[in-house]
Scaffold this active site. Structure first.
Site, PDB file in Angstrom:
ATOM      1  N   CYS A  96       0.815  -1.272  -0.055  1.00  0.00           N
ATOM      2  CA  CYS A  96      -0.076   0.110   0.058  1.00  0.00           C
ATOM      3  C   CYS A  96       0.951   1.186   0.042  1.00  0.00           C
ATOM      4  O   CYS A  96       0.320   2.119  -0.403  1.00  0.00           O
ATOM      5  CB  CYS A  96      -0.839   0.018   1.152  1.00  0.00           C
ATOM      6  SG  CYS A  96      -1.955  -1.504   1.193  1.00  0.00           S
ATOM      7  N   HIS A 236      -3.679   7.007   2.688  1.00  0.00           N
ATOM      8  CA  HIS A 236      -4.223   5.637   2.171  1.00  0.00           C
ATOM      9  C   HIS A 236      -5.356   5.314   2.627  1.00  0.00           C
ATOM     10  O   HIS A 236      -5.647   5.634   3.921  1.00  0.00           O
ATOM     11  CB  HIS A 236      -3.002   4.464   2.407  1.00  0.00           C
ATOM     12  CG  HIS A 236      -3.427   3.169   2.263  1.00  0.00           C
ATOM     13  ND1 HIS A 236      -3.729   2.864   1.134  1.00  0.00           N
ATOM     14  CD2 HIS A 236      -3.367   2.124   3.046  1.00  0.00           C
ATOM     15  CE1 HIS A 236      -4.051   1.440   1.161  1.00  0.00           C
ATOM     16  NE2 HIS A 236      -3.687   0.952   2.162  1.00  0.00           N
ATOM     17  N   ASN A 266     -10.108  -0.501  -0.205  1.00  0.00           N
ATOM     18  CA  ASN A 266      -8.344  -0.600   0.075  1.00  0.00           C
ATOM     19  C   ASN A 266      -7.998  -0.792  -1.289  1.00  0.00           C
ATOM     20  O   ASN A 266      -8.015  -2.250  -1.721  1.00  0.00           O
ATOM     21  CB  ASN A 266      -7.989  -1.530   1.101  1.00  0.00           C
ATOM     22  CG  ASN A 266      -6.492  -1.385   1.390  1.00  0.00           C
ATOM     23  OD1 ASN A 266      -5.768  -0.948   0.515  1.00  0.00           O
ATOM     24  ND2 ASN A 266      -5.933  -1.684   2.396  1.00  0.00           N
TER      25      ASN A 266
HETATM   26  N1  ACO Z   1     -18.214  -9.566   8.703  1.00  0.00           N
HETATM   27  C1  ACO Z   1     -18.572 -10.050   9.835  1.00  0.00           C
HETATM   28  N2  ACO Z   1     -17.689 -10.184  10.805  1.00  0.00           N
HETATM   29  C2  ACO Z   1     -16.713 -10.077  10.548  1.00  0.00           C
HETATM   30  C3  ACO Z   1     -15.993  -9.740   9.583  1.00  0.00           C
HETATM   31  C4  ACO Z   1     -16.809  -9.457   8.351  1.00  0.00           C
HETATM   32  N3  ACO Z   1     -16.337  -9.184   7.056  1.00  0.00           N
HETATM   33  N4  ACO Z   1     -14.603  -9.860   9.435  1.00  0.00           N
HETATM   34  C5  ACO Z   1     -14.118 -10.268  10.590  1.00  0.00           C
HETATM   35  N5  ACO Z   1     -15.409 -10.241  11.356  1.00  0.00           N
HETATM   36  C6  ACO Z   1     -15.789 -10.967  12.724  1.00  0.00           C
HETATM   37  C7  ACO Z   1     -14.294 -11.686  13.420  1.00  0.00           C
HETATM   38  O1  ACO Z   1     -14.607 -12.874  13.005  1.00  0.00           O
HETATM   39  C8  ACO Z   1     -14.493 -11.386  14.700  1.00  0.00           C
HETATM   40  O2  ACO Z   1     -15.426 -12.125  15.486  1.00  0.00           O
HETATM   41  P1  ACO Z   1     -15.272 -12.608  16.811  1.00  0.00           P
HETATM   42  O3  ACO Z   1     -15.234 -11.474  17.745  1.00  0.00           O
HETATM   43  O4  ACO Z   1     -16.493 -13.550  17.244  1.00  0.00           O
HETATM   44  O5  ACO Z   1     -14.151 -13.312  16.780  1.00  0.00           O
HETATM   45  C9  ACO Z   1     -15.129  -9.770  14.835  1.00  0.00           C
HETATM   46  O6  ACO Z   1     -15.659  -9.426  13.722  1.00  0.00           O
HETATM   47  C10 ACO Z   1     -14.250  -8.816  15.150  1.00  0.00           C
HETATM   48  O7  ACO Z   1     -12.858  -8.981  14.189  1.00  0.00           O
HETATM   49  P2  ACO Z   1     -11.576  -8.083  14.277  1.00  0.00           P
HETATM   50  O8  ACO Z   1     -10.477  -8.394  13.176  1.00  0.00           O
HETATM   51  O9  ACO Z   1     -11.207  -8.048  15.620  1.00  0.00           O
HETATM   52  O10 ACO Z   1     -12.231  -6.729  13.821  1.00  0.00           O
HETATM   53  P3  ACO Z   1     -11.583  -5.102  13.663  1.00  0.00           P
HETATM   54  O11 ACO Z   1     -12.277  -4.551  14.233  1.00  0.00           O
HETATM   55  O12 ACO Z   1     -10.165  -5.271  14.026  1.00  0.00           O
HETATM   56  O13 ACO Z   1     -11.795  -4.847  12.015  1.00  0.00           O
HETATM   57  C11 ACO Z   1     -10.304  -4.839  10.126  1.00  0.00           C
HETATM   58  C12 ACO Z   1     -11.028  -5.676  11.143  1.00  0.00           C
HETATM   59  C13 ACO Z   1     -11.347  -4.073   9.560  1.00  0.00           C
HETATM   60  C14 ACO Z   1      -9.707  -5.517   8.986  1.00  0.00           C
HETATM   61  C15 ACO Z   1      -9.309  -3.911  10.677  1.00  0.00           C
HETATM   62  O14 ACO Z   1      -8.533  -4.620  11.940  1.00  0.00           O
HETATM   63  C16 ACO Z   1      -8.173  -3.044   9.865  1.00  0.00           C
HETATM   64  O15 ACO Z   1      -8.811  -2.431   9.165  1.00  0.00           O
HETATM   65  N6  ACO Z   1      -7.160  -3.569  10.111  1.00  0.00           N
HETATM   66  C17 ACO Z   1      -5.995  -2.491   9.266  1.00  0.00           C
HETATM   67  C18 ACO Z   1      -6.190  -2.785   7.860  1.00  0.00           C
HETATM   68  C19 ACO Z   1      -4.957  -2.181   6.867  1.00  0.00           C
HETATM   69  O16 ACO Z   1      -4.889  -0.956   7.513  1.00  0.00           O
HETATM   70  N7  ACO Z   1      -4.114  -2.601   6.342  1.00  0.00           N
HETATM   71  C20 ACO Z   1      -3.113  -2.083   5.852  1.00  0.00           C
HETATM   72  C21 ACO Z   1      -2.960  -1.884   4.649  1.00  0.00           C
HETATM   73  S1  ACO Z   1      -3.473  -3.284   3.467  1.00  0.00           S
HETATM   74  C22 ACO Z   1      -2.257  -3.680   2.204  1.00  0.00           C
HETATM   75  O17 ACO Z   1      -1.012  -3.340   2.459  1.00  0.00           O
HETATM   76  C23 ACO Z   1      -2.611  -4.511   1.292  1.00  0.00           C
END
Ligand code: ACO
Length: 309
Positions: A96, A236, A266
């Site tokens: 990214c 980003h 993203n």
């Molecule tokens: N739909 C419904 N529920 C979901 C989904 C979904 N799509 N995805 C995960 N869940 C559930 C999980 O299973 C978990 O359930 P549980 O509590 O029963 O175990 C719950 O939702 C919470 O999951 P988390 O992973 O803790 O959710 P979080 O609030 O952290 O959000 C996310 C996840 C959106 C991926 C976030 O962590 C994020 O944006 N991280 C950073 C991403 C980023 O910046 N990437 C960098 C660049 S990408 C690149 O380089 C290509």
């Protein structure tokens, strides 16, 4: 592809995706379109906007982790498709953050006087690299490309400062384990998604928030300006909540931040040039404005660039 479309593929909901990420829809290109095709269109448009003839381009850099081939580079494909007969083309692999890295490389070559016109592209066909069975990642990504032309300036406009950093100790938080030379596809490969994107979202989230904030402040300090001098931040577009934390950390007004994650998700290295282009075309950037770009991605790797428009 809307969130409703994704509800049919994995167990998710429009509400979850919107609340956790800010994404409503993303663009998925069809099978006939490649990453280099999108990159070529973006480069073509940028060159037209900059009045840049194909034979005048010295270098084309494509930032991508989803190139058409392992060999050759998308840079060479773009060069061929656009007839950049005097240019060298190559790719930058920095996830990214790639567009910032490409921009920084171009800055070095332009400032040294070695080259006069460099096309910097960010392009990704992440849909081909997404594990469509993994709801924690497949709802996040989209396909896109964006490009700029970098050339010398005499009126004080241009790239004022750039910053790049990486930390390979966090490599497994966002990676694709299988498919390289260390873990090649074997005839009995289980097609279990380990050759697609894996991300430990919460780990990435925490470090992204911290390092994107720091990267912004570093570019601002290196340029000798103050945070309040910045006219527009183009971050980003990984997650709306990361952008909101950045706004708090920088203590800037939200209307000074370009946000279009809702429509594209993203798009990795394409995200910053895509947002920059939308901001520019919609009149949000005026000559003389200070535009701060910042990105963070798999590596982990991050960076920033401050530009006087
Ligand atoms: N739909 C419904 N529920 C979901 C989904 C979904 N799509 N995805 C995960 N869940 C559930 C999980 O299973 C978990 O359930 P549980 O509590 O029963 O175990 C719950 O939702 C919470 O999951 P988390 O992973 O803790 O959710 P979080 O609030 O952290 O959000 C996310 C996840 C959106 C991926 C976030 O962590 C994020 O944006 N991280 C950073 C991403 C980023 O910046 N990437 C960098 C660049 S990408 C690149 O380089 C290509």
């Amino acid at each position: 592809m809307t969130n409703a479309d994704l509800e049919k593929i994995v167990e998710t909901s429009d509400q979850w995706i919107l609340e956790r990420t800010g994404i409503r829809e993303r663009r998925i290109c069809d099978d006939s379109i490649t990453c280099a095709d999108m990159a070529t269109e973006a480069a073509r448009n940028a060159m037209a906007m900059a009045n840049c003839a194909p034979e005048d381009v010295d270098m084309v850099i494509d930032a991508t982790v989803t190139a058409d081939y392992t060999l050759p580079s998308n840079g060479c494909l773009i060069q061929e498709k656009l007839g950049l007969v005097n240019a060298v083309g190559f790719d930058v692999v920095a996830a990214c953050s790639g567009f910032i890295n490409g921009l920084t490389i171009s800055r070095g070559f332009i400032e040294s006087g070695m080259y006069k016109k460099i096309v910097v592209v960010g392009s990704e066909k992440l849909s081909a690299f997404t594990n469509w069975n993994d709801r924690s990642t497949c709802v996040l990504f989209g396909d896109a490309a964006g490009a700029v032309v970098v050339e010398p300036s005499t009126n004080g406009s241009g790239i004022l400062s750039t910053f790049m950093k990486s930390d390979g100790r966090m490599r497994e938080w966002l990676w694709s384990k299988v498919g390289g030379t260390k873990h090649p596809h074997t005839p009995d490969f289980a097609w279990d998604g380990t050759d697609k994107i894996y991300m430990s979202g919460s780990d990435v989230f925490k470090v992204a928030v911290k390092e994107m904030g720091r990267a912004c402040l570093k570019a601002i300090a290196d340029a000798g300006v103050k945070p309040e001098d910045v006219s527009l931040v183009v971050p980003h577009q990984a997650n709306m909540r990361i952008i909101e934390s950045l706004i708090k950390r920088l203590n800037i007004s939200p209307d000074k931040v370009m946000i279009n994650i809702e429509k594209y998700g993203n798009t990795s290295s394409a995200s910053v040039p895509l947002a920059l282009d939308e901001a520019n075309r919609s009149g949000r950037i005026k000559p003389g404005d200070l535009v701060l770009m910042v990105a963070f991605g798999g590596g982990m790797i991050w960076g920033s660039a401050l530009v006087r428009w």
